[in-house]
Design an enzyme around this catalytic site. Sequence first.
Site, PDB file in Angstrom:
ATOM      1  N   ASP A  15      31.823  14.875  47.061  1.00  0.00           N
ATOM      2  CA  ASP A  15      32.959  14.698  46.468  1.00  0.00           C
ATOM      3  C   ASP A  15      33.433  13.400  46.096  1.00  0.00           C
ATOM      4  OD1 ASP A  15      34.219  14.625  48.838  1.00  0.00           O
ATOM      5  OD2 ASP A  15      34.885  16.853  48.903  1.00  0.00           O
ATOM      6  N   CYS A  16      32.972  12.227  46.698  1.00  0.00           N
ATOM      7  CA  CYS A  16      33.311  11.018  46.429  1.00  0.00           C
ATOM      8  C   CYS A  16      32.258  10.151  46.765  1.00  0.00           C
ATOM      9  CB  CYS A  16      34.751  10.567  47.204  1.00  0.00           C
ATOM     10  SG  CYS A  16      34.433  10.491  49.026  1.00  0.00           S
ATOM     11  N   CYS A  19      30.548  10.121  50.283  1.00  0.00           N
ATOM     12  CA  CYS A  19      29.695  11.241  50.524  1.00  0.00           C
ATOM     13  C   CYS A  19      28.210  10.715  50.238  1.00  0.00           C
ATOM     14  CB  CYS A  19      29.986  12.394  49.799  1.00  0.00           C
ATOM     15  SG  CYS A  19      31.454  13.429  50.258  1.00  0.00           S
ATOM     16  N   CYS A 368      42.099   4.976  57.737  1.00  0.00           N
ATOM     17  CA  CYS A 368      41.066   5.773  56.959  1.00  0.00           C
ATOM     18  C   CYS A 368      41.119   5.434  55.436  1.00  0.00           C
ATOM     19  CB  CYS A 368      41.720   7.402  56.970  1.00  0.00           C
ATOM     20  SG  CYS A 368      41.499   8.280  58.385  1.00  0.00           S
ATOM     21  N   CYS A 370      39.816   6.617  52.793  1.00  0.00           N
ATOM     22  CA  CYS A 370      39.460   7.438  51.708  1.00  0.00           C
ATOM     23  C   CYS A 370      40.085   7.240  50.457  1.00  0.00           C
ATOM     24  CB  CYS A 370      40.075   8.940  51.886  1.00  0.00           C
ATOM     25  SG  CYS A 370      39.540   9.697  53.609  1.00  0.00           S
ATOM     26  N   ASP A 412      24.088  -7.389  14.796  1.00  0.00           N
ATOM     27  CA  ASP A 412      22.938  -7.552  13.850  1.00  0.00           C
ATOM     28  C   ASP A 412      23.502  -7.184  12.431  1.00  0.00           C
ATOM     29  OD1 ASP A 412      20.022  -7.508  12.721  1.00  0.00           O
ATOM     30  OD2 ASP A 412      20.634  -5.188  12.750  1.00  0.00           O
ATOM     31  N   THR A 414      21.832  -5.481   9.133  1.00  0.00           N
ATOM     32  CA  THR A 414      21.454  -4.553   8.616  1.00  0.00           C
ATOM     33  C   THR A 414      21.368  -3.235   9.614  1.00  0.00           C
ATOM     34  OG1 THR A 414      19.718  -5.991   7.255  1.00  0.00           O
ATOM     35  CG2 THR A 414      19.304  -3.443   7.334  1.00  0.00           C
ATOM     36  N   ASP A 609      21.091  -1.848  15.795  1.00  0.00           N
ATOM     37  CA  ASP A 609      20.555  -0.461  15.644  1.00  0.00           C
ATOM     38  C   ASP A 609      19.302  -0.161  16.185  1.00  0.00           C
ATOM     39  OD1 ASP A 609      18.739  -1.852  13.892  1.00  0.00           O
ATOM     40  OD2 ASP A 609      19.113  -0.882  11.801  1.00  0.00           O
ATOM     41  N   ASP A 695      47.334   7.900  53.542  1.00  0.00           N
ATOM     42  CA  ASP A 695      46.163   8.092  53.063  1.00  0.00           C
ATOM     43  C   ASP A 695      45.835   9.228  52.092  1.00  0.00           C
ATOM     44  OD1 ASP A 695      43.227   6.719  53.224  1.00  0.00           O
ATOM     45  OD2 ASP A 695      42.702   8.901  53.348  1.00  0.00           O
TER      46      ASP A 695
END
Length: 717
Positions: A15-16, A19, A368, A370, A412, A414, A609, A695
């Site tokens: 989850d972060c 991890c 910490c 986090c 660009d 065209t 493009d 934290d």
Amino acid sequence: MNDGSRMVWRVEGMDCASCVAKVTTALGHVPGIANIEVNLMAERLSATVPPVSVAEVERQVRGLGYTITALPATGAAPSHAHGDHDDDPADLEKPWWNTGKARLVWLLGALVGGAYALSLLLPERFTYPLFLAATLVAVIPFGRRAVALARAGSPFSIETLMVTAALGATIIGAAEEAAIVVLLFALGELLENVAAGRARAGIRALASLIPRVALRLRGDGSTEEVAPERLAVDDLVLVRPGDRVPCDGLIVEGNSSLDESPVTGESIPVARGPGDAVVAGSINTDGALRLRVTRAAADNTIARIIRMVEDATASRAPTQRFIERFSRWWTPGAMVVSLAVILLTPFLFGWDWSTSLYRGLAVLLIACPCALVISVPAAMASGLSAGARRGLLVKGGAALEAIGAARTVAFDKTGTLTEGRPRVTDVIAVPGRTADEVISLAAGVEQGSAHPLAKAILVEAGTRGLALPPARDASAIPGKAVVAMLGERRVEVGSPRHAAERGVALGDLASTLERLEGEGKTVSVALIDGALLGLIALRDEPRPDAAAGIAALRAQGVNAVMLTGDNARTGAAIAASLSMSVKAELLPDDKLREIAALKAAGPVVMVGDGINDAPALAAASVGVAMGGGTDVALETADAAVLKDRVTGVSELVGLSRATMTNVKQNVAVAVGLKAVFLVTTLFGITGLWPAILADTGATVLVTLNALRLLAWKPPSA
């Protein structure tokens, strides 16, 4: 030498960014493993692994508290609800408040709340064991994870800090505060879980744009209901008014207006008819359409967008890489400071050992990281998801960060600043030849080409009802001409510059060429066997929003320049109408040199493009493909504006700047709160639980701040 095969796993519970770092570090110790890639948003791990080490990879990941499931190496991980570290896979389909992490928070909350309620009625000797039990309930899973991380090469993990501080607090008789510490830590993990789930939900919402059922046409004209995944290339599909388009395809019959806003962010429905391409997920508003499927479900526009956004979140921005490097030094450094507070303050300031130990443990909790670690990737993931919802695809945090810092945007002409649909306006043949002959031979050379000018010549030939002679040995001279053999005659269609290099004199047509170019038209010169055949003039009008798009960039302090291979007079005429500078008559190599010169003054964004633009897109600080571009543009470019609007480029700049502002706010909150609580802790104003609250509170604030980006809208909206 690694003789393993490429393996892919789904890893639930990340989850972060921390991890991702834990998994990567742990697997780095597995013998024979190489090319480790961990994608947080896709919840996917891939690596080259010898067969004998596969079981060890899975054991290491499970030891960290994550759930790991092997996937086919060529398959993508399906999207699921986000789970937690220690629960079984059944938790993955549950709402966040009913997952294992949530149940741990509810249990700890009940224990701590119950203990405080009883402490009002009973003596401390009866309530203290309840606080101690709450602490141990949480310390056991966190401690198990800390030990696994230490064995896997991450001894200074967040879990190690928290467990050390909680156990130290119980030893000195502060079990009440230790219980609150572990409760707040568990709550912080739950919040990270919810934030990651919200970000993934934004990606899964894209997948919901594909309808559950498609109407496939049978040979007898009847229809059958099938899942869009079962559609094959060249199948015919019926799309009724009000239906969502189930596939990427080409219209073979019918006319209608299509609402493409769910995919491209373009709010105005666009008219489509036979021969036009349509994208999966758009909504058919008017007439019935029959489509021919051009891409399988796994490779349609929606699937590609989802893969791009998932892969983009795995690409770290320079700011994120710096924060991660900083946090690796932060944690061990904080442990040294904590130890110094415990051991030195009794001698330096006369504190008693109980006070120095208590405040040293509080310093450990303040350390910490986090909130700091999650501050950048949370903002980046939200920014990337917000852009994808509005047809602004960015392939990674590095590109998203660089776009907002650009000093110059090079376009660009065209198909980018212009509509890319030029039409033939004038055909002038040399004496003895006819206009039809010039168009017929030129179209014969151009057949098969995807360039807008070639298409215009082919359309003109069709309008005139001309038969195209068969061509062989067709080739292109980049930026100059196309050449083919028509029968025994060598026919070339190219720029006036190419004709001059071939030594072909225009004679009486020279003044005509000058007049046509002065009118803002692009002129192609047709040659046959080295002699002049005629002139073909084409005009491609600027996009309706081009002037507004350039003005928006100018208001953002970004310079805009046109880089075109067209003649100087045509380039100057269009540039003047858009109030921008121009560099004309550029070959592909010339564009690269111009990009290099612009980069010397600061970051450069190149917009094209994709046709002949791939080298320049790659050479710029950031390459942006317009209108989805061609496949090669999407592969080469760092970003794409799916809607055919020049204003989308200024929206990209705005999105980048909003994201980086969010990042700076998050870092300031994460570091600022810690600095305040560090001072109050050392002066004895706050204790253990406010330290971890610094934290957890910062994690809550940076997460909520990052989620604000999901609602980002460009100023024009």
